[in-house]
Design a protein around this motif. Structure first.
Motif, PDB file in Angstrom:
ATOM      1  N   LEU A   1       0.876  -1.178   0.000  1.00 23.48           N
ATOM      2  CA  LEU A   1       0.000   0.000   0.000  1.00 23.48           C
ATOM      3  C   LEU A   1       0.910   1.225   0.000  1.00 23.48           C
ATOM      4  N   SER A   2       0.494   2.261  -0.711  1.00 23.18           N
ATOM      5  CA  SER A   2       1.359   3.442  -0.823  1.00 23.18           C
ATOM      6  C   SER A   2       1.446   4.219   0.488  1.00 23.18           C
ATOM      7  N   THR A   3       0.494   3.983   1.398  1.00 25.83           N
ATOM      8  CA  THR A   3       0.453   4.760   2.643  1.00 25.83           C
ATOM      9  C   THR A   3       1.007   3.997   3.858  1.00 25.83           C
TER      10      THR A   3
ATOM     11  N   VAL B   1      -1.357  -1.615  -4.200  1.00 24.44           N
ATOM     12  CA  VAL B   1      -2.721  -2.052  -4.503  1.00 24.44           C
ATOM     13  C   VAL B   1      -3.741  -0.926  -4.295  1.00 24.44           C
ATOM     14  N   ASP B   2      -3.474  -0.052  -3.337  1.00 25.00           N
ATOM     15  CA  ASP B   2      -4.443   1.017  -3.042  1.00 25.00           C
ATOM     16  C   ASP B   2      -4.539   2.040  -4.177  1.00 25.00           C
ATOM     17  N   LEU B   3      -3.569   2.031  -5.082  1.00 30.02           N
ATOM     18  CA  LEU B   3      -3.609   3.006  -6.185  1.00 30.02           C
ATOM     19  C   LEU B   3      -4.336   2.456  -7.407  1.00 30.02           C
TER      20      LEU B   3
ATOM     21  N   ARG C   1      -7.714  -3.579 -10.135  1.00 33.12           N
ATOM     22  CA  ARG C   1      -7.664  -3.801  -8.686  1.00 33.12           C
ATOM     23  C   ARG C   1      -8.250  -5.179  -8.327  1.00 33.12           C
TER      24      ARG C   1
ATOM     25  N   LEU D   1      -6.189  -8.153  -6.531  1.00 32.16           N
ATOM     26  CA  LEU D   1      -6.627  -8.664  -5.226  1.00 32.16           C
ATOM     27  C   LEU D   1      -6.828 -10.181  -5.266  1.00 32.16           C
TER      28      LEU D   1
ATOM     29  N   LEU E   1      -5.194 -10.829   2.908  1.00 29.47           N
ATOM     30  CA  LEU E   1      -5.026  -9.584   2.149  1.00 29.47           C
ATOM     31  C   LEU E   1      -4.386  -8.484   2.998  1.00 29.47           C
ATOM     32  N   SER E   2      -3.319  -8.819   3.693  1.00 26.49           N
ATOM     33  CA  SER E   2      -2.608  -7.798   4.470  1.00 26.49           C
ATOM     34  C   SER E   2      -1.285  -7.467   3.770  1.00 26.49           C
ATOM     35  N   TYR E   3      -0.727  -6.344   4.151  1.00 23.01           N
ATOM     36  CA  TYR E   3       0.398  -5.790   3.385  1.00 23.01           C
ATOM     37  C   TYR E   3       1.566  -5.409   4.297  1.00 23.01           C
ATOM     38  N   PRO E   4       2.812  -5.518   3.813  1.00 21.53           N
ATOM     39  CA  PRO E   4       3.162  -6.051   2.498  1.00 21.53           C
ATOM     40  C   PRO E   4       3.031  -7.573   2.462  1.00 21.53           C
TER      41      PRO E   4
ATOM     42  N   PRO F   1      -3.830   3.602   7.451  1.00 18.74           N
ATOM     43  CA  PRO F   1      -2.932   3.647   6.287  1.00 18.74           C
ATOM     44  C   PRO F   1      -2.241   2.318   5.998  1.00 18.74           C
TER      45      PRO F   1
ATOM     46  N   LEU G   1      -5.993  -1.978   3.477  1.00 20.02           N
ATOM     47  CA  LEU G   1      -6.626  -1.558   2.235  1.00 20.02           C
ATOM     48  C   LEU G   1      -8.075  -1.164   2.494  1.00 20.02           C
TER      49      LEU G   1
END
Lengths: 85, 115
Positions: A11-13, A36-38, A44, A48, A58-61, B54, B57
């Motif tokens: 996610l970019s954030t 993925v958020d972009l 998308r 996903l 579905l957790s990041y990274p 943040p 998702l």
């Protein structure tokens, strides 16, 4: 040493995602990431579906090494071991 | 991508800090990381209309994302168990002081909540 294929879904954030990208860059590990958020719409949805295959939560990274090892989260020690760093 | 500035994040920090400290939640003393996460919250507010976590998702649906709107529903149990929320934004005093180990906080959100 053969370069391993490293792919990340991020996610970019997200701070853990940024830390993982920075760690790989600082260690000279070639990698490819998708924020993925972009993404929107069909793209998308398709991405996903792919993330879910590796990490149903579905957790990041979500980090995939040589299509064999999946590391969820920025776990530095696990990454070091998987990448022989 | 967005117009969120460091100053915006600093303002949010100053606004939230006294309110959250009263409740026993402290911002991570790593200011770069904290401001970066606060900027992420502001980006999400611009994108979705609410401050979604943040590090997760967003679905874009405020109701569906209620549990992960900051401060999320998992902050309390995570800070209690690990001394930090999932993002390492909110931590306990002990976590900041380094008197408890800084473990990686696993995702507590139930799998069925993910889109």
């Amino acid at each position: 040493m053969v370069q391993k294929t490293v792919r990340l879904f991020t996610l970019s954030t997200c701070s853990h995602c940024k830390a993982a990208k920075r760690f790989l860059a600082e260690n000279g590990v070639e990698h490819h990431f998708i924020d993925v958020d972009l993404l929107t719409g069909d793209e998308r949805h398709a991405v996903l579906q792919e993330v879910r295959k590796y990490n149903p939560r579905l957790s990041y990274p979500t980090i995939i090494i040589d299509e064999e090892i999946v590391i969820v989260g920025f776990r530095e020690q696990e990454l070091r071991e998987a990448l022989d760093l | 991508m967005n117009d969120v500035t460091r100053k915006d994040a600093e303002q949010l920090y100053e606004r939230l800090r006294p309110l959250q400290e009263k409740k026993g939640y402290y911002f991570n003393e790593d200011m770069e990381r904290t401001l970066d996460l606060l900027a992420g919250l502001l980006v999400n507010k611009e994108r979705y209309g609410y401050m979604c976590c943040p590090c997760r998702l967003a679905s874009g649906d405020r109701e569906k994302d209620r549990d992960i709107t900051c401060p999320c529903e998992y902050r309390e149990p995570d800070v209690k168990e690990y001394g930090s929320c999932y993002c390492n934004l909110y931590v306990s005093r002990e976590w900041n002081e380094g008197t408890i180990p800084r473990e990686y906080v696993p995702e507590r959100r139930p799998a069925e909540k993910f889109e």
